[in-house]
Scaffold this motif. Structure first.
Motif, PDB file in Angstrom:
ATOM      1  N   GLU A 125       0.850  -1.189   0.000  1.00  0.00           N
ATOM      2  CA  GLU A 125       0.000   0.000   0.000  1.00  0.00           C
ATOM      3  C   GLU A 125       0.891   1.247   0.000  1.00  0.00           C
ATOM      4  N   LEU A 126       0.464   2.292  -0.712  1.00  0.00           N
ATOM      5  CA  LEU A 126       1.230   3.538  -0.768  1.00  0.00           C
ATOM      6  C   LEU A 126       0.470   4.618  -0.009  1.00  0.00           C
ATOM      7  N   ILE A 127       1.188   5.257   0.916  1.00  0.00           N
ATOM      8  CA  ILE A 127       0.627   6.321   1.743  1.00  0.00           C
ATOM      9  C   ILE A 127       1.247   7.655   1.305  1.00  0.00           C
ATOM     10  N   LYS A 128       0.385   8.699   1.145  1.00  0.00           N
ATOM     11  CA  LYS A 128       0.872  10.035   0.804  1.00  0.00           C
ATOM     12  C   LYS A 128       0.360  11.018   1.856  1.00  0.00           C
ATOM     13  N   ASP A 129       1.312  11.646   2.540  1.00  0.00           N
ATOM     14  CA  ASP A 129       0.983  12.637   3.575  1.00  0.00           C
ATOM     15  C   ASP A 129      -0.004  12.075   4.601  1.00  0.00           C
ATOM     16  N   GLY A 130       0.219  10.793   5.012  1.00  0.00           N
ATOM     17  CA  GLY A 130      -0.578  10.171   6.062  1.00  0.00           C
ATOM     18  C   GLY A 130      -1.884   9.572   5.598  1.00  0.00           C
ATOM     19  N   SER A 131      -2.228   9.666   4.305  1.00  0.00           N
ATOM     20  CA  SER A 131      -3.489   9.118   3.792  1.00  0.00           C
ATOM     21  C   SER A 131      -3.189   8.079   2.725  1.00  0.00           C
ATOM     22  N   GLU A 132      -4.102   7.157   2.610  1.00  0.00           N
ATOM     23  CA  GLU A 132      -3.927   6.110   1.600  1.00  0.00           C
ATOM     24  C   GLU A 132      -3.962   6.723   0.204  1.00  0.00           C
ATOM     25  N   HIS A 133      -2.960   6.426  -0.561  1.00  0.00           N
ATOM     26  CA  HIS A 133      -2.866   6.946  -1.917  1.00  0.00           C
ATOM     27  C   HIS A 133      -3.138   5.855  -2.946  1.00  0.00           C
ATOM     28  N   VAL A 134      -2.571   4.662  -2.712  1.00  0.00           N
ATOM     29  CA  VAL A 134      -2.839   3.497  -3.560  1.00  0.00           C
ATOM     30  C   VAL A 134      -3.159   2.332  -2.620  1.00  0.00           C
ATOM     31  N   ALA A 135      -4.287   1.706  -2.869  1.00  0.00           N
ATOM     32  CA  ALA A 135      -4.734   0.614  -1.980  1.00  0.00           C
ATOM     33  C   ALA A 135      -3.844  -0.620  -2.137  1.00  0.00           C
ATOM     34  N   TYR A 136      -4.001  -1.550  -1.194  1.00  0.00           N
ATOM     35  CA  TYR A 136      -3.197  -2.779  -1.180  1.00  0.00           C
ATOM     36  C   TYR A 136      -3.348  -3.539  -2.495  1.00  0.00           C
ATOM     37  N   SER A 137      -2.193  -3.978  -2.983  1.00  0.00           N
ATOM     38  CA  SER A 137      -2.167  -4.853  -4.151  1.00  0.00           C
ATOM     39  C   SER A 137      -0.877  -5.651  -4.104  1.00  0.00           C
ATOM     40  N   GLU A 138      -0.722  -6.599  -5.003  1.00  0.00           N
ATOM     41  CA  GLU A 138       0.477  -7.429  -5.002  1.00  0.00           C
ATOM     42  C   GLU A 138       1.634  -6.756  -5.739  1.00  0.00           C
ATOM     43  N   ASP A 139       1.398  -5.577  -6.318  1.00  0.00           N
ATOM     44  CA  ASP A 139       2.436  -4.873  -7.079  1.00  0.00           C
ATOM     45  C   ASP A 139       3.200  -3.940  -6.153  1.00  0.00           C
ATOM     46  N   ALA A 140       4.518  -4.174  -6.010  1.00  0.00           N
ATOM     47  CA  ALA A 140       5.360  -3.345  -5.149  1.00  0.00           C
ATOM     48  C   ALA A 140       5.881  -2.103  -5.881  1.00  0.00           C
ATOM     49  N   ARG A 141       5.521  -1.950  -7.138  1.00  0.00           N
ATOM     50  CA  ARG A 141       6.027  -0.845  -7.960  1.00  0.00           C
ATOM     51  C   ARG A 141       4.878   0.134  -8.216  1.00  0.00           C
ATOM     52  N   PHE A 142       5.081   1.384  -7.779  1.00  0.00           N
ATOM     53  CA  PHE A 142       4.063   2.423  -7.944  1.00  0.00           C
ATOM     54  C   PHE A 142       4.623   3.495  -8.898  1.00  0.00           C
ATOM     55  N   GLU A 143       3.978   3.704 -10.024  1.00  0.00           N
ATOM     56  CA  GLU A 143       4.389   4.757 -10.974  1.00  0.00           C
ATOM     57  C   GLU A 143       3.386   5.897 -10.884  1.00  0.00           C
ATOM     58  N   ILE A 144       3.915   7.070 -10.603  1.00  0.00           N
ATOM     59  CA  ILE A 144       3.068   8.245 -10.356  1.00  0.00           C
ATOM     60  C   ILE A 144       3.380   9.328 -11.391  1.00  0.00           C
ATOM     61  N   SER A 145       2.358   9.904 -11.968  1.00  0.00           N
ATOM     62  CA  SER A 145       2.504  11.058 -12.864  1.00  0.00           C
ATOM     63  C   SER A 145       2.332  12.333 -12.033  1.00  0.00           C
ATOM     64  N   LEU A 146       3.312  13.200 -12.132  1.00  0.00           N
ATOM     65  CA  LEU A 146       3.298  14.448 -11.365  1.00  0.00           C
ATOM     66  C   LEU A 146       2.571  15.505 -12.192  1.00  0.00           C
ATOM     67  N   THR A 147       1.419  15.916 -11.741  1.00  0.00           N
ATOM     68  CA  THR A 147       0.548  16.770 -12.556  1.00  0.00           C
ATOM     69  C   THR A 147       0.461  18.213 -12.074  1.00  0.00           C
ATOM     70  N   PHE A 148       0.910  18.521 -10.885  1.00  0.00           N
ATOM     71  CA  PHE A 148       0.854  19.896 -10.409  1.00  0.00           C
ATOM     72  C   PHE A 148       1.983  20.128  -9.406  1.00  0.00           C
ATOM     73  N   PRO A 149       2.387  21.399  -9.264  1.00  0.00           N
ATOM     74  CA  PRO A 149       3.505  21.698  -8.354  1.00  0.00           C
ATOM     75  C   PRO A 149       3.143  21.393  -6.898  1.00  0.00           C
ATOM     76  N   GLU A 150       4.130  20.885  -6.172  1.00  0.00           N
ATOM     77  CA  GLU A 150       3.991  20.605  -4.738  1.00  0.00           C
ATOM     78  C   GLU A 150       5.290  20.965  -4.046  1.00  0.00           C
ATOM     79  N   ALA A 151       5.157  21.568  -2.888  1.00  0.00           N
ATOM     80  CA  ALA A 151       6.354  21.973  -2.165  1.00  0.00           C
ATOM     81  C   ALA A 151       7.150  20.763  -1.674  1.00  0.00           C
ATOM     82  N   GLY A 152       6.475  19.680  -1.315  1.00  0.00           N
ATOM     83  CA  GLY A 152       7.165  18.479  -0.832  1.00  0.00           C
ATOM     84  C   GLY A 152       6.193  17.544  -0.144  1.00  0.00           C
ATOM     85  N   SER A 153       5.774  16.512  -0.851  1.00  0.00           N
ATOM     86  CA  SER A 153       4.857  15.523  -0.264  1.00  0.00           C
ATOM     87  C   SER A 153       5.660  14.371   0.305  1.00  0.00           C
TER      88      SER A 153
END
Length: 566
Positions: A62-90
């Motif tokens: 499972e992938l957590i972002k800033d304390g909240s679930e971002h990607v639910a549990y799955s058997e895939d240990a590889r998470f590919e994320i597209s960065l779509t907007f500016p963020e100071a630091g997540s």
């Protein structure tokens, strides 16, 4: 609300229970691919969760972002994320959960900062040998690979790899160039740079002129500038201090506005057959605008009468005219922002240090009139003493330089060139004298030495009005004609009087009583006596007298005929 709160707290609570139960709650590792301190919008980042066990098939991730679930549990240990907007630091974490015994592991936080897509910067450099070079740079998050383009952005010209934050390319010909940076696999590109044009500059220099440069130019007038280049196969380009480039005809007509106040224009030729072949830029043509044609009974004067002042000096502006309510206006020479400096019932305005700290154009106005405009500015170290108002051609003008710095020798500059150098004799002051100023002396003046110079001030020279010359000439011609007419009339009168005295007959009494004789005077005495005796000889006798002209002696000769009755 309770369900939402539970969803937020559940992962942290689960990790705490796992830590208390197994004592290895943070044995998992989260890896960023690629691992960078800064990412950009449009990039993709891979987060790989590793449980550090030989058999990872029995785990769910499972992938957590800033304390909240971002990607639910799955058997895939590889998470590919597209960065779509500016963020100071997540903050990203991954949690692994064993399929059989529900054992969990949690990774440490990984910070991911995202910025907007960067834009490459392309600049032109002139090498020592005279050739041109292009430098492409991307300042953020190096290293980068750089790509140069010529002609259009769809054709790659050259690429330079393995550079840190910039790359330089030597240009071998004129053209329009772009560049951009790229990194990663697949390549992520920055925005294209602004285009840079490399031109072929020939040795010909354009010459810019202005019509009617002898007279002042008022705001709202149309001024014609002309660009002169040898030959006919040229188009033309004009630029000014506060305006974009204008391409077109040889003549440039400008309806002046306040933004043109003391603006400088210059031009160059562009070859019609080769738009990238250009001449050298011309000289600069200055537009010394007068704010408006002032009302003849309204004037502005500066005390003391000069453009530059020390900021601590007492400076006042007088508005002289028929108004009882004046507004003192000022426009910033650099920002072109105009505002009311003060309102007063009297005619004198005192400027403070803040006013003198702004290089401004001042004028007085009321509801029905406005004055001439003058430049006024202040400095703390060195000033040029020059007239605040135009000077008349032929006048003696003294330019001074006053400094608070220990300068032993002062240079006077005209249009950035040293024209006079003098040792300081007075306490920190020196002068330059122009005995009879001419139109060729107008220009920008400043003073100082190699380290410190004053601001430059425009010295304007005004020619005598043509209307004044015409009036004077007409007045002199009228006076001369009047004198000649009087002399002519006197001569005519004297001539007529003289002629009248020589031709008018004399009145002789005794012949027909008081009747006038038709005979010219100047008859000698003998002839008169004979003439009288004949008259008394016979009452019936009358005399016919016929003149025969002048004798040789110059006296008139008369013939007498006696006629008797039968």
């Amino acid at each position: 609300m309770g369900h939402g709160m539970l969803t937020v707290l559940f992962p942290s609570l689960l990790a705490l229970i796992s830590f208390l139960h197994y004592g290895r709650a943070q044995d998992a590792e989260l890896t960023l691919i690629p691992n960078r301190s800064l990412y950009f919008v449009g990039e993709n980042v891979i987060l790989l969760c590793n449980m550090n066990e030989s058999n990872g098939e029995n785990w769910e991730y499972e992938l957590i972002k800033d304390g909240s679930e971002h990607v639910a549990y799955s058997e895939d240990a590889r998470f590919e994320i597209s960065l779509t907007f500016p963020e100071a630091g997540s903050k990203y974490q991954c949690i692994g959960r064993h399929k059989t015994d529900s054992k969990t592991k949690m990774s440490k936080n990984c910070n991911v900062a995202v910025a907007a897509q960067p834009k490459a910067q392309l600049t032109s450099l002139i090498s020592a040998g005279g050739g041109a070079k292009l430098n492409c740079s991307v300042s953020q998050s190096p290293p980068w690979e750089f790509f140069f383009y010529r002609g259009n952005i769809s054709s790659e010209f050259v690429s330079i790899k393995n550079m840190y934050s910039s790359a330089t390319y030597s240009v071998k010909g004129e053209g329009v160039y772009w560049c951009r940076g790229g990194r990663g696999d697949p390549l992520y590109f920055t925005e294209y740079s602004e285009p840079v044009t490399i031109e072929n500059t020939v040795s010909i220099k354009a010459v810019a002129t202005m019509e009617h440069e002898w007279r002042p130019i008022y705001i709202g007038e149309v001024v014609t500038l002309r660009c002169n280049v040898a030959g006919t196969e040229w188009d033309y380009e004009w630029i000014s201090d506060y305006d974009k480039s204008r391409k077109g005809a040889r003549e440039l007509k400008i309806k002046t506005s306040f933004s043109d106040y003391y603006s400088k224009y210059k031009c160059r030729g562009i070859a019609k057959h080769s738009p990238l072949t250009v001449t050298q830029w011309s000289n600069s043509v200055l537009l010394p605008l007068t704010l408006n044609d002032p009302h003849p009974s309204v004037s502005l004067t500066v005390h003391p009468n000069r453009v530059q002042h020390f900021r601590i000096d007492p400076v006042s502006i007088s508005c002289e005219g028929f108004s009882t309510q004046w507004r003192l206006m000022r426009c910033n020479v650099h920002t072109k922002v105009c505002r009311v400096v003060g309102n007063t019932m009297n005619s004198i305005f005192k400027l403070d240090e803040n006013d003198l700290g702004i290089e401004g154009v001042y004028w007085c106005e009321s509801d029905i009139a406005f004055s001439n405009a003058v430049n006024v500015t202040g400095r703390d170290d060195i000033i040029l003493l020059s007239p605040a108002v135009p000077v008349l051609e032929g006048e003696k003008v003294i330019l001074g330089c006053r400094t608070k710095l220990p300068i032993p020798r002062i240079n006077f500059y005209k249009d950035h060139k040293v024209i006079f150098s003098v040792a300081v004799t007075k306490p920190r002051e020196a002068n330059m004298v122009i005995s009879a100023i001419s139109k060729s002396d107008k220009g920008f003046y400043k003073c100082g030495d190699a380290q410190t110079v004053s601001l430059q001030s425009w010295v304007s020279v005004t020619a005598a009005s043509k209307q004044d010359h015409t009036f004077i000439v007409l007045l002199l011609v009228g006076l001369m004609l009047g004198v000649l007419l009087i002399i002519f009339l006197v001569l005519i009168s004297r001539w007529r009087k003289k002629q009248g005295n020589g031709l008018r007959p004399r009145h002789d009494e005794g012949l027909y009583g008081n009747q006038s004789s038709a005979v010219a005077p100047s008859v000698n005495q003998t002839e008169t006596q004979t003439y009288c005796s004949l008259l008394h000889a016979h009452e019936s006798t009358y005399e016919s007298i016929r003149g025969r002209g002048n004798t040789e002696e110059g006296n008139p000769d008369y013939e007498y005929d006696d006629i008797a009755n039968p």
